[in-house]
Design an enzyme around this catalytic site. Structure first.
Site, mmCIF file in Angstrom:
data_model
loop_
_atom_site.group_PDB
_atom_site.id
_atom_site.type_symbol
_atom_site.label_atom_id
_atom_site.label_comp_id
_atom_site.label_asym_id
_atom_site.label_seq_id
_atom_site.Cartn_x
_atom_site.Cartn_y
_atom_site.Cartn_z
ATOM 1 N N ASP A 82 40.891 51.158 45.358
ATOM 2 C CA ASP A 82 40.014 51.355 44.533
ATOM 3 C C ASP A 82 39.983 52.752 44.048
ATOM 4 O O ASP A 82 39.168 53.179 43.278
ATOM 5 C CB ASP A 82 38.666 50.893 44.781
ATOM 6 C CG ASP A 82 37.627 50.535 43.777
ATOM 7 O OD1 ASP A 82 38.189 50.273 42.641
ATOM 8 O OD2 ASP A 82 36.602 50.645 44.053
ATOM 9 N N GLN A 110 42.418 44.609 38.585
ATOM 10 C CA GLN A 110 41.232 44.840 38.653
ATOM 11 C C GLN A 110 40.873 45.099 37.206
ATOM 12 O O GLN A 110 41.535 45.672 36.368
ATOM 13 C CB GLN A 110 40.983 46.191 39.355
ATOM 14 C CG GLN A 110 39.222 46.611 39.446
ATOM 15 C CD GLN A 110 39.068 47.965 40.018
ATOM 16 O OE1 GLN A 110 38.955 48.989 39.278
ATOM 17 N NE2 GLN A 110 38.719 47.988 41.364
ATOM 18 N N SER A 167 33.553 49.210 38.399
ATOM 19 C CA SER A 167 34.528 48.204 38.907
ATOM 20 C C SER A 167 33.661 46.835 38.555
ATOM 21 O O SER A 167 32.766 46.760 38.711
ATOM 22 C CB SER A 167 34.998 48.171 40.304
ATOM 23 O OG SER A 167 35.674 49.216 40.559
#
Length: 308
Positions: free
Chosen positions: A226, A300, A250
């Site tokens: 991430d 993502q 996110s």
């Protein structure tokens, strides 16, 4: 005392090894990440985790994903390895209070085990994760070749790449448990040339030595996944956190783990963005071990709002 050392002491980092820009890094910082992932079991299928004192305004997404995966893995036999996870970020996490992880044992089959985890703060769900675990099996084996890129040892360190931008770049001043080297131009520098290719490539590894625990290595990779994934969206539009008025978060995160690896050895994170629309950007990433094996794939979608 140097200016960097003086700033580190003021931030409470004096007992940690410092990078050239005065930001903590190395084995003691990695050990703190390992401790962060070592959840407290408070009841059967219920675990509790905390955030580091040096946190952004919201809990870092890689942290909550890594902790949730630890919670799921603690309810699964060690011989069953995680092969995929799918997760949603529902609310921003509060780094000042603990996070409770509730594990639902969905299924225990002959080859596969499925777990669902809900992360709770202030009585509300902030994150959900579904993970699947499998016994090792033999079968078909192939993977797409790793891109031809310079070796990590030949590239500038993160501190060297961020020189002159430390006050502006998102998480640049937070402790660095992950050693990171940009292959492509760092996004805070690339933005000066305007919009570019929707791609980001970085070498990463844990900034020290990790214990021989397969689940821990996977969770550290989930944490690292991430860190730079949405860079590939931002460089396409010539903007970056801190240097521009970008609001982001996110929304979801999915990973597939293909082959065993060590997160304290170099791996290439090759990311690109196929699309951005509706204030959302989609990014895909591939993790390659230094020997060229594809070890994990990531997808993502992030919320990205660029203000005037």
């Amino acid at each position: 005392m140097t200016e960097a050392a003086r700033a580190a002491a003021a931030a409470g980092y004096a007992d940690l090894p410092l990078d050239t820009d005065g930001v903590p890094h190395g084995q003691p910082v990695l050990d703190r990440l390992v401790a962060l992932l070592d959840l407290e079991r408070i009841e059967e299928n219920i675990f509790r985790g905390v955030s580091p004192a040096e946190s952004p305004m919201r809990v870092f997404g890689g942290q909550v994903a890594g902790q949730a995966l630890v919670a799921a893995g603690r309810t699964v036999p060690a011989e069953r390895r995680v092969h995929s996870l799918h997760s949603y970020f529902i609310r921003g996490g509060d780094p000042t209070v603990p996070i409770v992880y509730e594990v639902d044992r969905i299924r225990d089959g002959r080859s596969f085990t499925t777990r669902r985890v809900v992360a709770v703060q202030h009585g509300k769900a902030i994150f959900t994760l579904s993970a699947s675990f499998q016994l090792d099996e033999s079968g078909m084996d192939h993977f797409e070749a790793m891109p031809d890129v310079p070796a990590p040892e030949t590239l500038p360190t993160y501190a060297e790449s961020a020189a002159g931008y430390l006050e502006k770049v998102g998480m640049a001043k937070l402790p660095r448990p992950i050693d990171l080297r940009y292959v492509t131009e760092p996004p805070w520098r690339a933005r000066e040339d305007g919009p570019g290719e929707a791609r980001s490539q970085v070498w990463m590894r844990a900034g020290g030595t990790l214990p021989d625990d397969d689940l821990l290595h996977v969770c550290v990779l989930a944490y690292a996944s991430d860190l730079t994934l949405l860079d590939s969206v931002l460089v396409r539009h010539g903007v970056y956190w801190g240097t521009d008025k970008v609001l982001g978060a996110s929304l979801d995160h999915a990973m597939w783990f293909h082959r065993r690896f060590r997160a304290d050895e170099w791996f290439l994170y090759d990311c690109e963005s196929p699309s951005a629309s509706g204030a959302r950007g989609l990014a895909t990433g591939r993790f390659y071990a230094q020997d060229g094996r594809l070890v994990a794939t990531v997808v993502q979608e992030g919320l990205l709002r660029v203000l005037p």
